[in-house]
Design an enzyme around this catalytic site. Structure first.
Site, PDB file in Angstrom:
ATOM      1  N   GLY A  16     -28.122 -43.960 -46.841  1.00 27.79           N
ATOM      2  CA  GLY A  16     -27.260 -44.755 -46.378  1.00 27.79           C
ATOM      3  C   GLY A  16     -27.644 -46.033 -46.234  1.00 27.79           C
ATOM      4  O   GLY A  16     -27.930 -46.644 -45.634  1.00 27.79           O
ATOM      5  N   SER A  17     -26.336 -46.929 -46.535  1.00 31.82           N
ATOM      6  CA  SER A  17     -25.927 -48.461 -45.821  1.00 31.82           C
ATOM      7  C   SER A  17     -26.712 -48.538 -44.906  1.00 31.82           C
ATOM      8  O   SER A  17     -26.971 -49.527 -44.408  1.00 31.82           O
ATOM      9  CB  SER A  17     -24.874 -49.110 -47.025  1.00 31.82           C
ATOM     10  OG  SER A  17     -23.939 -48.148 -46.316  1.00 31.82           O
ATOM     11  N   PHE A  18     -25.876 -48.086 -43.591  1.00 37.45           N
ATOM     12  CA  PHE A  18     -25.782 -48.261 -42.865  1.00 37.45           C
ATOM     13  C   PHE A  18     -27.387 -47.440 -42.156  1.00 37.45           C
ATOM     14  O   PHE A  18     -27.954 -48.493 -40.995  1.00 37.45           O
ATOM     15  CB  PHE A  18     -24.204 -47.814 -42.148  1.00 37.45           C
ATOM     16  CG  PHE A  18     -24.846 -47.678 -40.106  1.00 37.45           C
ATOM     17  CD1 PHE A  18     -24.346 -49.094 -39.351  1.00 37.45           C
ATOM     18  CD2 PHE A  18     -25.744 -47.102 -39.384  1.00 37.45           C
ATOM     19  CE1 PHE A  18     -23.840 -49.085 -38.432  1.00 37.45           C
ATOM     20  CE2 PHE A  18     -25.773 -47.285 -37.546  1.00 37.45           C
ATOM     21  CZ  PHE A  18     -25.068 -48.256 -37.704  1.00 37.45           C
ATOM     22  N   LYS A  87     -17.752 -40.304 -47.237  1.00 32.91           N
ATOM     23  CA  LYS A  87     -16.777 -41.185 -46.877  1.00 32.91           C
ATOM     24  C   LYS A  87     -16.346 -42.264 -48.354  1.00 32.91           C
ATOM     25  O   LYS A  87     -15.748 -43.132 -48.085  1.00 32.91           O
ATOM     26  CB  LYS A  87     -17.863 -42.928 -46.754  1.00 32.91           C
ATOM     27  CG  LYS A  87     -19.073 -42.190 -45.902  1.00 32.91           C
ATOM     28  CD  LYS A  87     -20.273 -42.941 -45.134  1.00 32.91           C
ATOM     29  CE  LYS A  87     -21.173 -42.933 -44.901  1.00 32.91           C
ATOM     30  NZ  LYS A  87     -22.376 -42.145 -45.037  1.00 32.91           N
ATOM     31  N   SER A 126     -17.552 -44.284 -37.409  1.00 32.89           N
ATOM     32  CA  SER A 126     -16.313 -43.626 -38.000  1.00 32.89           C
ATOM     33  C   SER A 126     -15.576 -44.482 -38.717  1.00 32.89           C
ATOM     34  O   SER A 126     -16.508 -45.542 -38.730  1.00 32.89           O
ATOM     35  CB  SER A 126     -15.116 -43.715 -36.725  1.00 32.89           C
ATOM     36  OG  SER A 126     -14.604 -42.797 -36.504  1.00 32.89           O
ATOM     37  N   LYS A 129      -9.927 -46.671 -40.812  1.00 32.75           N
ATOM     38  CA  LYS A 129      -8.932 -45.694 -42.296  1.00 32.75           C
ATOM     39  C   LYS A 129      -8.869 -44.228 -40.410  1.00 32.75           C
ATOM     40  O   LYS A 129      -7.889 -42.987 -40.544  1.00 32.75           O
ATOM     41  CB  LYS A 129      -9.643 -45.022 -42.544  1.00 32.75           C
ATOM     42  CG  LYS A 129      -9.979 -45.445 -43.528  1.00 32.75           C
ATOM     43  CD  LYS A 129     -10.492 -45.564 -45.070  1.00 32.75           C
ATOM     44  CE  LYS A 129     -10.701 -46.410 -45.638  1.00 32.75           C
ATOM     45  NZ  LYS A 129     -11.665 -47.976 -44.956  1.00 32.75           N
ATOM     46  N   TYR A 137      -9.903 -38.101 -45.348  1.00 33.08           N
ATOM     47  CA  TYR A 137     -10.740 -38.995 -44.781  1.00 33.08           C
ATOM     48  C   TYR A 137     -10.383 -39.413 -43.677  1.00 33.08           C
ATOM     49  O   TYR A 137     -11.665 -39.172 -42.605  1.00 33.08           O
ATOM     50  CB  TYR A 137     -11.412 -40.235 -46.030  1.00 33.08           C
ATOM     51  CG  TYR A 137     -12.758 -40.475 -45.177  1.00 33.08           C
ATOM     52  CD1 TYR A 137     -14.014 -40.496 -44.602  1.00 33.08           C
ATOM     53  CD2 TYR A 137     -12.598 -42.330 -44.653  1.00 33.08           C
ATOM     54  CE1 TYR A 137     -14.194 -41.571 -44.291  1.00 33.08           C
ATOM     55  CE2 TYR A 137     -13.629 -43.288 -43.695  1.00 33.08           C
ATOM     56  CZ  TYR A 137     -14.549 -42.396 -44.545  1.00 33.08           C
ATOM     57  OH  TYR A 137     -15.529 -43.047 -43.737  1.00 33.08           O
TER      58      TYR A 137
END
Length: 146
Positions: A16-18, A87, A126, A129, A137
């Site tokens: 994923g992006s992170f 997500k 985390s 949200k 979510y």
């Protein structure tokens, strides 16, 4: 000397992006091994192709919802970065059970596997949200935090 030097790092949601950003930065600290764990076969393969020839990387297909698999792949790990999650708010609203199974129960599996493997430190991502959640979510990430 950085604590990542010579260590084994495990990244859930690694394609994923992170996960990609963390991987890029972690490589500069000369870790022994980085295990990139993800359920997305195509995105994991794309990442493996991009880093072809990087001998310190291990690309591992699987889901955090599988407790036995988490225990197996977490052996000899020093540090865990837990970024795997469902997500997308809309997807979680339409499929709340899937959201809870991944974001809550899957995170519990990661925590237990890390504890059982003697991991030194674990960081879990985390979201904003999770503060006063109004969506499935957000609630699932709040539960993950607890």
């Amino acid at each position: 000397m950085n604590c990542l030097t010579g260590s084994t790092i495990f990244i859930t949601g690694g394609s994923g992006s992170f996960g990609r950003a963390f991987l890029k930065n972690a490589l500069q600290y000369n870790p022994k091994v980085i295990r990139i764990y993800d359920q997305g076969e195509e995105s994991l393969q794309d990442l493996a192709t991009y880093y072809r020839g990087e001998h310190r990387l291990r690309f591992m297909l699987g889901t955090i919802r599988d407790r036995a698999r988490m225990n197996a792949v977490m052996r000899d790990v020093d540090y865990v970065v837990h970024a795997a999650a469902l997500k997308h708010v809309d997807a979680c609203e339409y499929s709340p059970t899937e959201c809870v199974e991944t974001n809550v129960m899957g995170s519990i599996n990661v925590c237990y596997a890390a504890r059982d493997a003697g991991v030194k430190k674990m960081i879990a991502l985390s979201t904003d949200k999770a503060v006063h959640p109004i969506s499935t979510y957000g609630a699932s990430k709040l539960l993950m935090e607890h």
